[in-house]
Design a protein around this motif. Structure first.
Motif, PDB file in Angstrom:
ATOM      1  N   VAL A 190       0.834  -1.202   0.000  1.00 30.88           N
ATOM      2  CA  VAL A 190       0.000   0.000   0.000  1.00 30.88           C
ATOM      3  C   VAL A 190       0.866   1.247   0.000  1.00 30.88           C
ATOM      4  O   VAL A 190       0.637   2.194  -0.754  1.00 30.88           O
ATOM      5  N   ALA A 191       1.865   1.209   0.851  1.00 29.28           N
ATOM      6  CA  ALA A 191       2.742   2.372   0.951  1.00 29.28           C
ATOM      7  C   ALA A 191       3.424   2.629  -0.384  1.00 29.28           C
ATOM      8  O   ALA A 191       3.563   3.774  -0.830  1.00 29.28           O
ATOM      9  N   TYR A 192       3.806   1.576  -1.004  1.00 30.84           N
ATOM     10  CA  TYR A 192       4.497   1.698  -2.280  1.00 30.84           C
ATOM     11  C   TYR A 192       3.578   2.272  -3.356  1.00 30.84           C
ATOM     12  O   TYR A 192       3.956   3.142  -4.146  1.00 30.84           O
ATOM     13  N   MET A 193       2.375   1.759  -3.327  1.00 31.31           N
ATOM     14  CA  MET A 193       1.402   2.216  -4.314  1.00 31.31           C
ATOM     15  C   MET A 193       1.136   3.702  -4.136  1.00 31.31           C
ATOM     16  O   MET A 193       1.084   4.487  -5.080  1.00 31.31           O
ATOM     17  N   LYS A 194       0.994   4.043  -2.904  1.00 33.20           N
ATOM     18  CA  LYS A 194       0.684   5.440  -2.627  1.00 33.20           C
ATOM     19  C   LYS A 194       1.835   6.335  -3.052  1.00 33.20           C
ATOM     20  O   LYS A 194       1.645   7.395  -3.645  1.00 33.20           O
ATOM     21  N   LYS A 195       3.016   5.903  -2.741  1.00 34.87           N
ATOM     22  CA  LYS A 195       4.175   6.696  -3.109  1.00 34.87           C
ATOM     23  C   LYS A 195       4.209   6.879  -4.623  1.00 34.87           C
ATOM     24  O   LYS A 195       4.518   7.959  -5.137  1.00 34.87           O
TER      25      LYS A 195
ATOM     26  N   ALA B 246     -10.209   8.786 -15.615  1.00 37.58           N
ATOM     27  CA  ALA B 246     -10.429   7.339 -15.616  1.00 37.58           C
ATOM     28  C   ALA B 246      -9.237   6.600 -15.014  1.00 37.58           C
ATOM     29  O   ALA B 246      -9.401   5.648 -14.242  1.00 37.58           O
ATOM     30  N   VAL B 247      -8.056   7.067 -15.374  1.00 42.40           N
ATOM     31  CA  VAL B 247      -6.853   6.412 -14.864  1.00 42.40           C
ATOM     32  C   VAL B 247      -6.775   6.538 -13.350  1.00 42.40           C
ATOM     33  O   VAL B 247      -6.508   5.569 -12.629  1.00 42.40           O
ATOM     34  N   LEU B 248      -7.027   7.741 -12.893  1.00 42.73           N
ATOM     35  CA  LEU B 248      -6.959   7.955 -11.451  1.00 42.73           C
ATOM     36  C   LEU B 248      -7.981   7.099 -10.720  1.00 42.73           C
ATOM     37  O   LEU B 248      -7.700   6.513  -9.672  1.00 42.73           O
ATOM     38  N   LYS B 249      -9.137   7.015 -11.311  1.00 38.67           N
ATOM     39  CA  LYS B 249     -10.197   6.238 -10.677  1.00 38.67           C
ATOM     40  C   LYS B 249      -9.751   4.796 -10.530  1.00 38.67           C
ATOM     41  O   LYS B 249      -9.911   4.178  -9.472  1.00 38.67           O
ATOM     42  N   GLN B 250      -9.179   4.287 -11.575  1.00 41.00           N
ATOM     43  CA  GLN B 250      -8.726   2.909 -11.556  1.00 41.00           C
ATOM     44  C   GLN B 250      -7.656   2.707 -10.497  1.00 41.00           C
ATOM     45  O   GLN B 250      -7.702   1.765  -9.704  1.00 41.00           O
ATOM     46  N   LYS B 251      -6.710   3.609 -10.492  1.00 35.78           N
ATOM     47  CA  LYS B 251      -5.612   3.475  -9.549  1.00 35.78           C
ATOM     48  C   LYS B 251      -6.099   3.554  -8.108  1.00 35.78           C
ATOM     49  O   LYS B 251      -5.659   2.794  -7.245  1.00 35.78           O
ATOM     50  N   LEU B 252      -6.990   4.469  -7.879  1.00 40.25           N
ATOM     51  CA  LEU B 252      -7.472   4.611  -6.510  1.00 40.25           C
ATOM     52  C   LEU B 252      -8.332   3.422  -6.101  1.00 40.25           C
ATOM     53  O   LEU B 252      -8.337   3.021  -4.936  1.00 40.25           O
ATOM     54  N   GLU B 253      -9.048   2.886  -7.048  1.00 38.08           N
ATOM     55  CA  GLU B 253      -9.837   1.704  -6.724  1.00 38.08           C
ATOM     56  C   GLU B 253      -8.931   0.575  -6.272  1.00 38.08           C
ATOM     57  O   GLU B 253      -9.213  -0.115  -5.284  1.00 38.08           O
TER      58      GLU B 253
ATOM     59  N   VAL C  61     -13.403   9.987  -1.723  1.00 35.99           N
ATOM     60  CA  VAL C  61     -12.976   9.699  -3.095  1.00 35.99           C
ATOM     61  C   VAL C  61     -14.156   9.188  -3.918  1.00 35.99           C
ATOM     62  O   VAL C  61     -14.338   9.579  -5.068  1.00 35.99           O
ATOM     63  N   THR C  62     -14.944   8.331  -3.309  1.00 34.02           N
ATOM     64  CA  THR C  62     -16.123   7.807  -4.009  1.00 34.02           C
ATOM     65  C   THR C  62     -17.044   8.951  -4.387  1.00 34.02           C
ATOM     66  O   THR C  62     -17.562   9.031  -5.497  1.00 34.02           O
ATOM     67  N   LEU C  63     -17.244   9.804  -3.426  1.00 34.78           N
ATOM     68  CA  LEU C  63     -18.102  10.960  -3.666  1.00 34.78           C
ATOM     69  C   LEU C  63     -17.561  11.818  -4.795  1.00 34.78           C
ATOM     70  O   LEU C  63     -18.294  12.272  -5.677  1.00 34.78           O
ATOM     71  N   PHE C  64     -16.262  11.996  -4.766  1.00 37.53           N
ATOM     72  CA  PHE C  64     -15.641  12.803  -5.801  1.00 37.53           C
ATOM     73  C   PHE C  64     -15.896  12.205  -7.179  1.00 37.53           C
ATOM     74  O   PHE C  64     -16.270  12.907  -8.119  1.00 37.53           O
ATOM     75  N   PHE C  65     -15.678  10.928  -7.302  1.00 36.44           N
ATOM     76  CA  PHE C  65     -15.830  10.330  -8.629  1.00 36.44           C
ATOM     77  C   PHE C  65     -17.263  10.368  -9.104  1.00 36.44           C
ATOM     78  O   PHE C  65     -17.531  10.554 -10.294  1.00 36.44           O
ATOM     79  N   ARG C  66     -18.146  10.243  -8.163  1.00 39.92           N
ATOM     80  CA  ARG C  66     -19.541  10.299  -8.575  1.00 39.92           C
ATOM     81  C   ARG C  66     -19.888  11.694  -9.070  1.00 39.92           C
ATOM     82  O   ARG C  66     -20.455  11.905 -10.135  1.00 39.92           O
TER      83      ARG C  66
ATOM     84  N   PHE D 231       1.916   9.504  -5.803  1.00 36.16           N
ATOM     85  CA  PHE D 231       2.414  10.845  -5.554  1.00 36.16           C
ATOM     86  C   PHE D 231       3.534  11.197  -6.510  1.00 36.16           C
ATOM     87  O   PHE D 231       3.582  12.279  -7.086  1.00 36.16           O
ATOM     88  N   ASP D 232       4.455  10.255  -6.644  1.00 36.85           N
ATOM     89  CA  ASP D 232       5.607  10.538  -7.499  1.00 36.85           C
ATOM     90  C   ASP D 232       5.197  10.815  -8.939  1.00 36.85           C
ATOM     91  O   ASP D 232       5.781  11.662  -9.604  1.00 36.85           O
ATOM     92  N   GLN D 233       4.214  10.091  -9.375  1.00 39.51           N
ATOM     93  CA  GLN D 233       3.810  10.283 -10.771  1.00 39.51           C
ATOM     94  C   GLN D 233       2.838  11.450 -10.933  1.00 39.51           C
ATOM     95  O   GLN D 233       2.313  11.687 -12.011  1.00 39.51           O
ATOM     96  N   GLY D 234       2.599  12.117  -9.863  1.00 36.92           N
ATOM     97  CA  GLY D 234       1.792  13.328  -9.970  1.00 36.92           C
ATOM     98  C   GLY D 234       0.289  13.103 -10.033  1.00 36.92           C
ATOM     99  O   GLY D 234      -0.465  14.009 -10.387  1.00 36.92           O
ATOM    100  N   TYR D 235      -0.138  11.916  -9.703  1.00 34.28           N
ATOM    101  CA  TYR D 235      -1.580  11.697  -9.735  1.00 34.28           C
ATOM    102  C   TYR D 235      -2.251  12.378  -8.561  1.00 34.28           C
ATOM    103  O   TYR D 235      -3.385  12.838  -8.649  1.00 34.28           O
ATOM    104  N   LEU D 236      -1.530  12.366  -7.459  1.00 37.93           N
ATOM    105  CA  LEU D 236      -2.098  12.948  -6.255  1.00 37.93           C
ATOM    106  C   LEU D 236      -1.144  13.981  -5.680  1.00 37.93           C
ATOM    107  O   LEU D 236       0.056  13.915  -5.876  1.00 37.93           O
TER     108      LEU D 236
END
Lengths: 603, 151
Positions: free
Chosen positions: B10-15, B124-131, B46-51, B18-23
């Motif tokens: 999880v930590a890695y994914m999150k990093k 769409a990409v962000l949504k997928q990644k966050l999911e 996040v769910t609310l945001f995507f909706r 951030f590094d790739q500028g998604y968040l």
């Protein structure tokens, strides 16, 4: 509500600071609410500016500070800012993702006490209490400057202020009421006798403001001056400074209206055929019911703080609704709006006066260029729930008259979750919109049938022929609010307004619950055509908005209806409704709405 | 402190996000808001945001089809969307929104169209990644999550 916040109230200020957050973005609303809660503030959220205004008007002394976004679909944030300043005199903080100097300056010019940039951080929110405190101090100073004899007022002012944050589970209003027992019209806090009025600040009640407006009109707007107005008004205890500051706000308000008026097509002034004299129910909500006062010649709508016993009576209703309707539908094309007064638009929502804080608040739909507003209020007045719905028809929907809407009403035994087929229409609120006197007369004939209220608070209403104004009736059967509906929630405070007497349990019930300000209750019918309404079977229970007069028969048990709020599905519904609503609002194309709405609704 | 393999993932994914500028740091702020009272706060937001953002984007899409010359409207919608993206720190999406608005200013319809496609893509990409991110988080379990202490 008060009970809930009791614990926070025992602590020192600024704990328990009562904040109203207004933002059309549900994500931000949720985040801000969380942040503010973490600051130990009492938060009420609202997704629509009109709705927020109503709330503020209804429960005038229930909030300490307002935080609002600048860009909102139904009303410009600056407009809201002005109104709050004019009517409630609360500190307002603006927010926006846009930090351009010109915008910030505009905010300050309109009276914002601060301007925050999104993304807002919690540390910025932690200190907002300073604005509240500063304002209090300024007021006290103002008073000190006026009258030496008002020492007691100053003391009381601070006492009130501190008490509010210290008192346990006490309704500020009732507290003030107790203190104001000497006042003749304590229900309507008119600034009558300085010696007995505890609150130092002048409360610009409807009457008072009306006098003000009359005076201004009499003198002639260009020649007006505080002294002249003061003399004409002839209100004992009112000072020149009070008038001066009110005039300043009023001017700002009018100038903005004028700009708006420039592209609008107004009908005549609102007819003052109806007066609110028939206020029957005792809307003893401290909150003020909005009264629409049509100034002699002005078109502004002034909503005032308290209107004692403002029940929508047929006559009153007509006036109210008419105003409301006109208010909301700015577009002259709308059949509904024949006499639209721009100013009314703003306040008409509150007109319905009886703002019922309810979990289910109908979303206020704003359709550009029209500014429809849907608000659903339910007032519980001494056991007489009065429901007011204001509905702003979609731009090209025929405004549903009350009758129309009835057709879509579900059967009485239907519990929540009634979805109108025309999802596309914004949840309509049953609003009584009577445009003609004749119509109004027939309103009184409407009597909500006292059916089993348990299931829904919709009361059957016999079709009234008077419904000529297309107002979409919205029947909300259940409370849509529930646990965290993403940020579109009002805190328990909301519940507070429901029913003064006997409704305390409701308040408790609402504790910890967020009311979605604009989430349509599960049961929502959008009625769109008149024929439908006519065919409405009698058993249909309608929230008789129109009712206002009709609600007299509504008993307290209605309130139970609002208690159900747990259906998680409701949340979904709400969400969807919101989606559809919003979508509808934004979108002027009819055809697009249906499919989308359906999607949203049934997603 | 020992991190389980999942936690590390999880930590890695999150990093990475951030590094790739998604968040951006706003996402961190959200995580800090999460507490016992609202243990799923971030996911809810996040769910609310995507909706909500999907709705806004549908609006824009329709506006582009039906009234493409109405740049003011397009700009207004995009402004709303941009404001929304700032709520969860959706940096890339936000940047595309800014570009779109620039095209609106120039009344460059073609630019708007292209830009909007990018917005949709990023969204769409962000949504997928966050999911995926939240899915992983859920596997960790609440107690472990609580001790994650903002990795």
């Amino acid at each position: 509500m008060e009970n809930l916040s009791a614990s926070s109230r025992t602590e020192a200020f600024p704990v328990g600071l009562r904040v109203l957050v207004v933002d059309d973005d549900p994500t931000w609303l949720k985040i801000l609410e969380k942040m503010l809660r973490k600051c130990s503030y009492e938060v009420t959220t609202c997704g629509l500016a009109r709705f927020a205004l109503e709330m503020l008007r209804e429960r005038k002394d229930h909030f300490d500070i307002v935080i609002s976004d600048v860009n909102m679909p139904d009303m410009d944030g600056f407009k809201l800012l002005e109104h709050v300043g004019l009517e409630m005199d609360l500190p307002v903080i603006m927010m926006s993702i846009d930090g351009e100097t010109s915008r910030v300056m505009k905010g300050v010019q309109h009276g914002a006490c601060d301007y925050l940039l999104k993304p807002v951080r919690m540390k910025e929110l932690k200190n907002i209490w300073q604005h509240v405190y500063r304002k209090k101090m300024q007021e006290v100073k103002e008073i000190e400057g006026h009258d030496i004899n008002e020492d007691i007022q100053i003391r009381n002012e601070f006492e009130d202020f501190e008490d509010r944050h210290v008192l346990n589970g006490t309704d500020m209003n009732s507290m003030r009421k107790r203190k104001d027992v000497d006042n003749k019209e304590h229900a309507d806090q008119e600034f009558t006798d300085p010696a007995t009025v505890k609150k130092a600040r002048v409360v610009w009640s409807v009457d008072l403001h009306q006098k003000f407006v009359n005076a201004v009109n009499q003198i002639g707007f260009d020649k007006v001056g505080p002294k002249k107005i003061l003399d004409l008004m002839n209100v004992p205890g009112l000072t020149r400074e009070n008038v001066a500051s009110h005039l300043q706000k009023y001017r700002l308000y009018l100038s903005r209206l004028q700009k708006q008026n420039e592209g609008r097509n107004f009908g005549g002034n609102m007819q003052s055929d109806f007066s609110s004299k028939d206020v029957t129910a005792n809307f003893d909500l401290h909150s003020s019911t909005q009264m629409q006062q049509n100034g002699a010649s002005s078109k502004y709508i002034y909503t005032n703080q308290k209107i004692p016993a403002q029940v929508i009576v047929p006559d009153g209703c007509a006036d109210d609704f008419k105003n409301v309707v006109s208010l909301q539908v700015m577009d002259s094309k709308q059949a509904l709006l024949s006499d639209v007064s721009d100013s009314q638009k703003v306040n008409s929502v509150s007109q319905l006066g009886v703002l019922l804080s309810f979990k289910e608040m109908m979303p206020i739909v704003d359709m550009k260029p029209l500014e429809p507003a849907i608000s659903r209020h339910q007032s519980w007045n001494g056991g007489i729930p009065v429901m007011q719905f204001m509905q702003y028809p979609k731009h090209n929907h025929k405004r549903c008259s009350l009758l129309e809407d009835y057709s879509c009403l579900p059967k009485p035994d239907q519990e929540h979750q009634v979805f109108a087929d025309h999802v596309h229409t914004p949840p309509s609120v049953i609003s009584v919109t009577c445009n003609t006197e004749d119509d109004m007369c027939s309103v009184s004939e409407l009597k909500p049938v006292h059916t089993n209220q348990k299931s829904s608070h919709i009361k059957p209403i016999s079709p009234v022929p008077f419904m000529t104004n297309p107002v979409s009736v919205q029947v909300d059967s259940g409370l849509s609010n529930t646990q965290d509906y993403s940020g579109l929630s009002n805190t328990q405070d909301f519940g507070a307004t429901c029913g003064k007497d006997g409704s305390t349990n409701q308040k408790d019930h609402y504790n910890d619950q967020t009311c979605s300000g604009w989430i349509p209750p599960p049961l929502q019918l959008s009625l769109t055509n008149e024929t439908d309404l006519v065919s409405l079977p009698e058993q249909l229970q309608l929230c008789s908005l129109q009712g206002i007069g009709c609600f007299e028969n509504v008993g307290l048990n209605n309130m139970e209806i609002f208690q159900y709020n747990d259906s998680t599905s409701a949340i979904e519904v709400h969400g969807n409704w919101y989606d559809s609503l919003e979508f509808n609002c934004d979108y002027l194309y009819d055809s697009a709405d249906y499919p989308i709405v359906d999607e949203c609704l049934f997603a | 402190m020992e991190y389980s393999s999942l936690q590390r993932q999880v930590a890695y994914m999150k990093k990475g996000l951030f590094d790739q500028g998604y968040l951006d740091e706003q996402f961190d702020e959200l995580e800090e808001l999460q507490d016992e009272a609202s243990p799923n706060f971030v996911e809810e937001v996040v769910t609310l945001f995507f909706r909500d953002s999907s709705r806004l984007m549908a609006n824009i899409e329709q506006a582009l089809e039906r009234c493409p010359q109405d740049f003011r409207r397009l700009d207004s919608y995009m402004h709303q969307l941009k404001g929304s993206t700032s709520s969860i720190g959706a940096l890339r999406v936000k940047n595309e929104c800014t570009k779109f608005r620039e095209y609106c200013d120039q009344e460059h319809l073609d630019g708007c169209q292209r830009s909007f496609q990018k917005v949709k893509r990023e969204h769409a990409v962000l949504k997928q990644k966050l999911e995926s991110y939240f899915q992983l988080l859920r596997q960790i379990g609440p107690t472990e999550r609580a001790t994650r202490s903002g990795s």
